[in-house]
Design an enzyme around this catalytic site. Sequence first.
Site, PDB file in Angstrom:
ATOM      1  N   HIS A  76       0.834  -1.220   0.000  1.00 23.75           N
ATOM      2  CA  HIS A  76       0.000   0.000   0.000  1.00 23.75           C
ATOM      3  C   HIS A  76       0.867   1.268   0.000  1.00 23.75           C
ATOM      4  O   HIS A  76       0.432   2.313   0.486  1.00 23.75           O
ATOM      5  CB  HIS A  76      -0.946   0.042   1.210  1.00 23.75           C
ATOM      6  CG  HIS A  76      -1.708  -1.230   1.443  1.00 23.75           C
ATOM      7  ND1 HIS A  76      -3.007  -1.418   1.015  1.00 23.75           N
ATOM      8  CD2 HIS A  76      -1.335  -2.386   2.040  1.00 23.75           C
ATOM      9  CE1 HIS A  76      -3.409  -2.636   1.352  1.00 23.75           C
ATOM     10  NE2 HIS A  76      -2.415  -3.253   1.978  1.00 23.75           N
TER      11      HIS A  76
ATOM     12  N   SER B 117      17.302  20.376 -16.876  1.00 22.51           N
ATOM     13  CA  SER B 117      16.166  21.221 -17.236  1.00 22.51           C
ATOM     14  C   SER B 117      16.674  22.451 -17.988  1.00 22.51           C
ATOM     15  O   SER B 117      17.745  22.969 -17.691  1.00 22.51           O
ATOM     16  CB  SER B 117      15.435  21.665 -15.969  1.00 22.51           C
ATOM     17  OG  SER B 117      14.708  22.856 -16.209  1.00 22.51           O
TER      18      SER B 117
ATOM     19  N   LYS C 294      18.230  20.977 -11.700  1.00 26.82           N
ATOM     20  CA  LYS C 294      17.536  19.712 -11.986  1.00 26.82           C
ATOM     21  C   LYS C 294      18.418  18.601 -12.522  1.00 26.82           C
ATOM     22  O   LYS C 294      19.345  18.824 -13.299  1.00 26.82           O
ATOM     23  CB  LYS C 294      16.427  19.959 -13.020  1.00 26.82           C
ATOM     24  CG  LYS C 294      15.260  20.733 -12.473  1.00 26.82           C
ATOM     25  CD  LYS C 294      14.434  19.931 -11.497  1.00 26.82           C
ATOM     26  CE  LYS C 294      13.517  18.983 -12.254  1.00 26.82           C
ATOM     27  NZ  LYS C 294      12.680  18.221 -11.337  1.00 26.82           N
TER      28      LYS C 294
ATOM     29  N   GLU D 111      11.460   7.447 -16.810  1.00 26.67           N
ATOM     30  CA  GLU D 111      10.118   7.975 -17.057  1.00 26.67           C
ATOM     31  C   GLU D 111       9.619   7.596 -18.448  1.00 26.67           C
ATOM     32  O   GLU D 111       8.450   7.255 -18.650  1.00 26.67           O
ATOM     33  CB  GLU D 111      10.121   9.502 -16.921  1.00 26.67           C
ATOM     34  CG  GLU D 111      10.456   9.978 -15.529  1.00 26.67           C
ATOM     35  CD  GLU D 111      10.832  11.455 -15.542  1.00 26.67           C
ATOM     36  OE1 GLU D 111       9.972  12.281 -15.848  1.00 26.67           O
ATOM     37  OE2 GLU D 111      12.008  11.769 -15.273  1.00 26.67           O
TER      38      GLU D 111
END
Length: 471
Positions: free
Chosen positions: A155, A276, A282, A289
Site C-alpha cells: 500500500h 532542465s 535539476k 520515465e
Amino acid sequence: MRLWGGRFEGLSDERMAEFTRSIDFDHVLALDDIAGSIAHVHGLGRAELLAPDEVETLVRGLAELRADVAAGKLTWDPALEDIHMNLEVALRERVGPVAGRLHTGRSRNDQVATDMRLWLRRTIDGLDASIVVMEQALVGLAERDGDAILPGMTHIQPAQPVLFAHHLLAYVEMFERDRGRLADCRRRANVSPLGSGALAGAGYPLDREGTAAELGFDGVTANSLDGVSDRDFVIEAMAAFALSMVHLSRFAEEITWWSNPRLGFVRVSDAFSTGSSMMPNKKNPDPAELVRGKAARVIGELTGLLALMKGLPLAYQKDMQDDKPPLFDAASTLDMSLRVMAGMVATLTVNREKMRAAAGEGFTTATAVADALVRKGVTFRAAHHIVATLVAEADRAGITLDALDDATIAAALSASDDSIALALVGDAAVAADLRVAAGLEGALAGCDVIGGTAPRRVASALAAAKGRLGL
Ligand code: ARG
C-alpha cells in the site's frame, strides 16, 4: 509495372496507391522474404517445376539480392507496393524472365505469413538476449549492493524490511517468465505456412515439409486457410512484449522514487540523467520515465492488434497488412527500453545509509517481533495484539521497537489474555530476544523460507540466478 495489373484498365489512383502500399514499413522483411524465396525455389526444383539450371539462376540472383540488401544497396520503389513485389521485380532485372517462375505455387498471402514468422523468430532471439543483459545488470547490482536493506512496502506504506538483493531478484523472476513466454510464442510461431497458396493450398505437389526444414521451421501449418490468416503468433508476441514493458515500467517507477532526494536511496548516473532548460538544479531520471511512458504505447499496440483481428472472416484480409507497424514498433521499443534500463541499473549508486534509515521507519520489524512471540508459544492473534501495544508505546516515546525497555515489554505481555504470554512477563531473556527480533538484521533472518528475505535464502537465490544467466 503492376504485377497484378493484367485485367486492369488505366492507372491506379495516386491516393489509392499511396494508401494501400506497405513498402514504407515492410522493407524490414527483405532478408526474411529472400530466405523464404530461396527455400521455395529449392522446393520447386524438387517438385520438378523448375529445371536445375533455373533453380541455380534464381538462387544465384536471390543470393545477390540478399548481399545488396545487407549492404543497404537496394532501393525500394513505392510504385511496387510491397517488399514482395519489389524483390520479384529486382530479381527479374537481374536474371531476366525466369524470375517469372518464382511465384509458382505461392501467393503473397502465404509469403507474408512466412516472412512474419521468420522475422518474429529472429526478433525474439534478439529480445531474449536483451532481457538477459537486463537480468545480468540486476544481478550485478544485487552482488554489489544487495546486502543493503530496503523498506519493503505494501500500500506504499512501510511494511517489512527486505534485502535490496531480494527486491532486485523479484524483477529477475519477472524477466525470466518473460523469456519463457517469448520462447513459448517462438515455438508456436515456428511453423511454415508456405504451400498454403492464396488460401486453398498450392496447386502443385510441393514438398512443404522439406521447404519448412530448410527454413528451420519445426513443421508446417495444418490448414491452408489458417496458414494464411493466422496472426495469433503476432498477438502472442505483442502480449509478451507488453507484459515485459509493464515489468520494466514498474522498476522504472521505483527508480524515479528512489532517486528523489527526499528518499535518496539511489543516484542515477549523469550518463542516464537529463537536466532542465530552465531550472539549473535539476537532474531528472528521464529514461526511466520514458520507459514508463512507452509501456503505454506497447499496451496500446497490443490492444490495436486484437481489435484489428477481431471479426475478420477467413481468410487473408487486407486489414492484416496493418499488423506490421505496431509489431515492429513494439519490438524495437521493448529492445531499446531493456537496453537503456540495463545501462541505468549498471551505473546506479546506492546509498545504504539512507535505505537503512528508511527501512527502520514505521516499525517495520513489528511482524518479526510477533513471530518471535509465536515461537515461544503465544498464539499469533495474541502476539499481534501485544506487539500493537508495543508499537503504540514506541510511537509515543519516539523510539524504535528494538529500544523498548524490559518494563514496557513486561507491561504489554501482562495485559494479554494469552496464558503463555502471561508466563513470559518479567523474563529478561525473552525481552532481549524480542529486541533482537526487532532489529533489522533479526527481522530479516526471521524470514527463513524458500523465497524469503533471510540473507542465506537470498544468497542461494542469487547463486541460482547467476547459474541460470551463466555468470
Ligand atoms: N503487403 C501485404 C501484407 O502485408 C502482403 C500480402 C498481400 N496480399 C494480397 N492478396 N494483397 O499483408
